[in-house]
Design an enzyme around this catalytic site. Sequence first.
Site, PDB file in Angstrom:
ATOM      1  N   GLY A 152     -15.173  53.761  10.812  1.00  0.00           N
ATOM      2  CA  GLY A 152     -16.434  53.282  11.348  1.00  0.00           C
ATOM      3  C   GLY A 152     -17.178  52.460  10.308  1.00  0.00           C
ATOM      4  CG  HIS A 153     -21.720  51.055   8.997  1.00  0.00           C
ATOM      5  ND1 HIS A 153     -21.594  49.705   8.743  1.00  0.00           N
ATOM      6  CD2 HIS A 153     -22.809  51.470   8.285  1.00  0.00           C
ATOM      7  CE1 HIS A 153     -22.559  49.311   7.931  1.00  0.00           C
ATOM      8  NE2 HIS A 153     -23.308  50.359   7.642  1.00  0.00           N
TER       9      HIS A 153
END
Length: 306
Positions: free
Chosen positions: A281-282
């Site tokens: 993800g981020h």
Amino acid sequence: MVSCKKDYLKYTKKPEYITSPSQENKPYFDAYDATLKIWKVPYEELYIPTTYGTAHVVVSGPESGEPLVLLHGMNASSTMWYPNIEALSQEYRVFAIDFILEPGKSYKTNDIENVTQIAAWYQEILNKLKLESYHIIGASRGGWLAVNLALNHQDRIKSMTLLSPAQTFIWIRPSADLLKNIIYALSSKEKQMEQNLKSMSSNVDNINKTYLEQYYIGVEKDSINKFVMDMQPFSKKDFESLKMPVLVLIGDDDMINNDKTLVMARKLIPYGQGDKIENAGHFLSVDQPEVVNTKILEFLNSVTNQ
């Protein structure tokens, strides 16, 4: 402890706000120190006086290594590099700087009024560290700050790595996760943080619990500063002006960036390249640390060996 240059010895003395912390700051500083204990390498903490206050810098790696500067993400502090520091500091002299406007051990004494002054603050630190040339890595908001620094002072920067840089290439797009974050903003702080982490990380359970405790205290202590609204994507002209090699990495489940980020990095930056990290993800440097570490080091070595 890592060996420290004689020039830096004057910065190793802990200031009073660290040795005699306020009741408000002590829990956070204790949590910060606990996270540093999970670093797998020796380190030295520096406290550098600047125009706007004291800059806290964590230094690791061999003195003979090429300098590598790390700018952390929002509210994350320099301890966020715990999954990466061992790999990065094998050959490089690493300088992780706590952003003075967010939770960390840097300490603001004078107001910073604009983003130009933020770049000047970083430059003042780098001058006092006597880094004539260096590589830089910025994560999330730290990526935006790295580009901002480069646009003001890029002559010394040998390379730049951007890990899911926030608001740098594209606006943060509306998404289901973003909507959930807005909804949970009306809920308890625990629910807010839980949802925030789930939207940012593809594997929240992989985040070290000691670091999470520090992160939670930091977010409660100070989650947003006034320059968040000044973070806007940079222009085509800005990207075209970057002279150094630039590597952009994003996660395949990244709520902040998408394929357009990589296309822009490759197309607009003269020596730009980009790649997507699977199952990330981020928070890709935590979600897939081994893959991210390998890609960063391959990039740094390619620049060094040019």
